[in-house]
Design a protein around this motif. Sequence first.
Motif, PDB file in Angstrom:
ATOM      1  N   TYR A 276       6.515  -4.815   8.145  1.00 13.97           N
ATOM      2  CA  TYR A 276       5.627  -4.579   7.470  1.00 13.97           C
ATOM      3  C   TYR A 276       4.297  -5.762   6.808  1.00 13.97           C
ATOM      4  O   TYR A 276       3.438  -4.892   6.775  1.00 13.97           O
ATOM      5  CB  TYR A 276       6.239  -4.486   5.787  1.00 13.97           C
ATOM      6  CG  TYR A 276       7.317  -5.842   5.251  1.00 13.97           C
ATOM      7  CD1 TYR A 276       6.235  -6.730   4.753  1.00 13.97           C
ATOM      8  CD2 TYR A 276       8.775  -6.032   5.685  1.00 13.97           C
ATOM      9  CE1 TYR A 276       6.660  -7.936   3.830  1.00 13.97           C
ATOM     10  CE2 TYR A 276       8.673  -7.339   4.820  1.00 13.97           C
ATOM     11  CZ  TYR A 276       7.752  -8.107   4.463  1.00 13.97           C
ATOM     12  OH  TYR A 276       8.443  -9.239   3.735  1.00 13.97           O
ATOM     13  N   TRP A 296      -5.424   1.882   0.589  1.00 12.06           N
ATOM     14  CA  TRP A 296      -3.924   2.655   1.076  1.00 12.06           C
ATOM     15  C   TRP A 296      -3.049   2.565   1.152  1.00 12.06           C
ATOM     16  O   TRP A 296      -2.281   2.921   1.344  1.00 12.06           O
ATOM     17  CB  TRP A 296      -4.758   4.205   0.826  1.00 12.06           C
ATOM     18  CG  TRP A 296      -3.822   5.044   1.833  1.00 12.06           C
ATOM     19  CD1 TRP A 296      -3.210   6.069   0.903  1.00 12.06           C
ATOM     20  CD2 TRP A 296      -3.562   5.368   2.884  1.00 12.06           C
ATOM     21  NE1 TRP A 296      -2.936   6.277   1.867  1.00 12.06           N
ATOM     22  CE2 TRP A 296      -2.137   5.635   2.938  1.00 12.06           C
ATOM     23  CE3 TRP A 296      -3.612   4.386   4.548  1.00 12.06           C
ATOM     24  CZ2 TRP A 296      -1.520   6.516   4.225  1.00 12.06           C
ATOM     25  CZ3 TRP A 296      -2.806   4.549   5.552  1.00 12.06           C
ATOM     26  CH2 TRP A 296      -2.094   5.403   5.553  1.00 12.06           C
ATOM     27  N   LEU A 297      -3.707   1.389   2.398  1.00 11.65           N
ATOM     28  CA  LEU A 297      -2.877   1.088   3.120  1.00 11.65           C
ATOM     29  C   LEU A 297      -1.672  -0.264   2.235  1.00 11.65           C
ATOM     30  O   LEU A 297      -0.189  -0.209   2.438  1.00 11.65           O
ATOM     31  CB  LEU A 297      -3.273  -0.176   4.422  1.00 11.65           C
ATOM     32  CG  LEU A 297      -2.647  -0.465   5.041  1.00 11.65           C
ATOM     33  CD1 LEU A 297      -1.284   0.535   6.138  1.00 11.65           C
ATOM     34  CD2 LEU A 297      -3.375  -1.427   6.737  1.00 11.65           C
ATOM     35  N   THR A 299      -0.959  -0.281  -0.521  1.00 12.27           N
ATOM     36  CA  THR A 299      -0.230   1.022  -1.579  1.00 12.27           C
ATOM     37  C   THR A 299       0.566   1.186  -0.998  1.00 12.27           C
ATOM     38  O   THR A 299       2.330   1.562  -1.963  1.00 12.27           O
ATOM     39  CB  THR A 299      -1.103   1.317  -2.602  1.00 12.27           C
ATOM     40  OG1 THR A 299      -2.225   0.183  -3.073  1.00 12.27           O
ATOM     41  CG2 THR A 299      -0.056   1.703  -3.465  1.00 12.27           C
ATOM     42  N   SER A 300       0.754   2.087   0.311  1.00 11.27           N
ATOM     43  CA  SER A 300       1.605   3.087   0.877  1.00 11.27           C
ATOM     44  C   SER A 300       3.031   2.155   1.724  1.00 11.27           C
ATOM     45  O   SER A 300       3.809   2.275   1.094  1.00 11.27           O
ATOM     46  CB  SER A 300       1.010   3.651   1.708  1.00 11.27           C
ATOM     47  OG  SER A 300       0.137   3.123   2.731  1.00 11.27           O
ATOM     48  N   LYS A 301       2.586   0.537   1.389  1.00 10.89           N
ATOM     49  CA  LYS A 301       3.446   0.278   2.627  1.00 10.89           C
ATOM     50  C   LYS A 301       4.065  -0.475   1.292  1.00 10.89           C
ATOM     51  O   LYS A 301       5.180  -0.961   1.600  1.00 10.89           O
ATOM     52  CB  LYS A 301       2.950  -0.669   3.338  1.00 10.89           C
ATOM     53  CG  LYS A 301       3.759  -1.990   4.047  1.00 10.89           C
ATOM     54  CD  LYS A 301       4.896  -1.256   4.894  1.00 10.89           C
ATOM     55  CE  LYS A 301       4.502  -0.333   6.197  1.00 10.89           C
ATOM     56  NZ  LYS A 301       5.677  -0.122   6.157  1.00 10.89           N
ATOM     57  N   THR A 303       4.527   0.124  -1.324  1.00 10.81           N
ATOM     58  CA  THR A 303       5.280   1.675  -2.482  1.00 10.81           C
ATOM     59  C   THR A 303       7.014   1.786  -1.450  1.00 10.81           C
ATOM     60  O   THR A 303       8.030   2.251  -1.931  1.00 10.81           O
ATOM     61  CB  THR A 303       4.620   2.509  -2.677  1.00 10.81           C
ATOM     62  OG1 THR A 303       3.366   2.716  -3.740  1.00 10.81           O
ATOM     63  CG2 THR A 303       5.628   3.696  -3.293  1.00 10.81           C
ATOM     64  N   THR A 304       6.815   1.922   0.015  1.00 15.46           N
ATOM     65  CA  THR A 304       7.630   1.914   0.149  1.00 15.46           C
ATOM     66  C   THR A 304       8.700   0.919   0.630  1.00 15.46           C
ATOM     67  O   THR A 304       9.623   1.392   0.323  1.00 15.46           O
ATOM     68  CB  THR A 304       7.036   2.858   2.379  1.00 15.46           C
ATOM     69  OG1 THR A 304       6.097   3.931   2.196  1.00 15.46           O
ATOM     70  CG2 THR A 304       8.097   2.679   2.865  1.00 15.46           C
ATOM     71  N   ASP A 327       0.936   0.400  -6.644  1.00 16.13           N
ATOM     72  CA  ASP A 327      -0.365   0.269  -6.497  1.00 16.13           C
ATOM     73  C   ASP A 327      -0.988  -1.388  -6.133  1.00 16.13           C
ATOM     74  O   ASP A 327      -1.364  -2.062  -7.357  1.00 16.13           O
ATOM     75  CB  ASP A 327      -1.758   0.822  -8.109  1.00 16.13           C
ATOM     76  CG  ASP A 327      -3.116   1.054  -8.411  1.00 16.13           C
ATOM     77  OD1 ASP A 327      -3.299   0.549  -6.452  1.00 16.13           O
ATOM     78  OD2 ASP A 327      -3.667   1.019  -9.028  1.00 16.13           O
TER      79      ASP A 327
END
Length: 436
Positions: A276, A296-297, A299-301, A303-304, A327
Motif C-alpha cells: 500500500y 480517489w487513490l 481513499t480507495s487504498k 478503505t481497502t 475519505d
Amino acid sequence: MTVERLRRKTNGLTEYEILQPSHSCVLIDPGDEVRVHATGFISNTMRLFWSTKDPMTNKAMSYLAGQGEVIKGWDKGCMQMREGEIRRIFVPAKEAYGTKGFPVFGIGSNEDLIFDIECLEVVGKRGKFPNIPIKQVGSGNKTILFMHGWPDDEHIWDSQIDLLSPDYKCLYYTLPWFGRTDEARAVAKKEGYSQSGYSFETLTDSIALGVTNCIGEGNQVIVIGHDWGGYTAELIQTRHPQLIERLVVFDVSLKSMPPPSILRSIGELIGVGLIYQWQMILAYALATRAPGAAEWLATSKATTVKNHMLTTCAPEYKHIAESKPTDNTGEIGYVYWEFQKNVLKTAFGFREHTHWEDNSCPTLFLYGARKPFMFHNQDWARNLNNMVGSASIGLPCGHWLQIEQQGRVNQILADYLKNPDVFVSEYKAKKVKSKL
C-alpha cells in the motif's frame, strides 16, 4: 560534571553535558541555520583559544548544522540542542583538527578540544511549524495526549476519551491533511498547511510546542499513540523527554526496529511498499497535479487496507469496517514519502539512524496478535516485559485495537492509568503463573 570527568566519560568520542537546560521545543536538526555563542578551549590545559564573546568583537556566529561548516565533533555535539540551552562539548582530536592541528589558534597535532556553546536561535524554524490545533476536554491532575495514525483522525480515540476525560485532562488533535477530505481541506486552508507535508521531526516539535502551551513548561503528559501516532509518541520521548511521564503505544513501534541496511530497505520498499505505501506516495505526488485522482487513490487504498485488516484479522468486526467509510486527501501520503525517504537515506549513509532514548521511560505496548505481519520487533516486545514499569500485551485482533477490542482496551487503560506499577506487576505475575 567536571571537565576531567567529561574527558573520562567520552571514551574517545564526542560527548557533552548540559550546563543550562532549556524547555524550548525548537531543536537543532541537520540543515538548520543556527546562531550561537561559542568559546573554545584546549582540553588538556583549558587554555582559551577562541570565543565569539571576545570583547573586541562579541558577535554571535551562524552556520548550517550538519553541512560540514564546523568541525565534526561540534556538529555532532550540537544536534538536537534546544534554543536557550548551553552545552559543554568534549571533542576528541579525530573529530576536531586531527594530526594537522590548527596553528593559527595555537591548536597542536592531535589536540582534544572543549567548547562551551549557547544556542541563541535556530533561525526561522519556529515559523515553519504547522499550527496543529490541540483540543482539550476533561479535568484532573494528570494529562493524557492522544495521537492518531493513518488513515484516521482524532475521532479514532472517541471511546477512550469519553472513558478517561472525567478523571484526566485529555488532549487530542488531527494531523495536517488527515481526516475527511472536506474538513481536512478547510483546516489546511485556515492554518496555512503546506501541500508538501511535513517531516516527522517538524510534526513532533510542533505537537510538543502545542502541548507545552496547554500544560505549561515543566509539566508532563502520558502519551497514548496508535500507528504513526505510536511512532511520533516515541519520537517525542526522544526529542522532548522532559514532556513525557510514560508511553502507551498501540501496535507500531519503530523504536524496536534495528538500523536499516540497504538490502533490508530495498526489500521493505518492494514488500510493504507494494502492499500500500507506494500507492499513498503516488497519491501524494498527484495531490497538486490531479487532486481528484489523488483523493480517489488515497481513499480507495485506505478503505481497502482498513477493511481487509478488520475483516481478515477480526471477522466479527466486519460491520464496523462497512459502517466507517474512509475519505482522504491525496496529501495524506506525505507521511509515507517522509518515512521511505528517511529509510533509504539512512541505509545509504546520508542520514543518521534515529538514536532512540533508552527504555527508562515506562512503556505499555499493546499490539494485535492476529495480523499477517507485525509492525514491531517481537524480541523487543518480549524484552519489554523484563523492564521495570513496562509491559507488552498481545490481544486477539488486528491493527485497530481500540475498535476491535474496545471494551478490553478501555479496561486495560483504566486499570493501568489508575496505578501503572500495580497493573504491570500483576500482569507479569499472571504471565509467569500461566507458564507453570
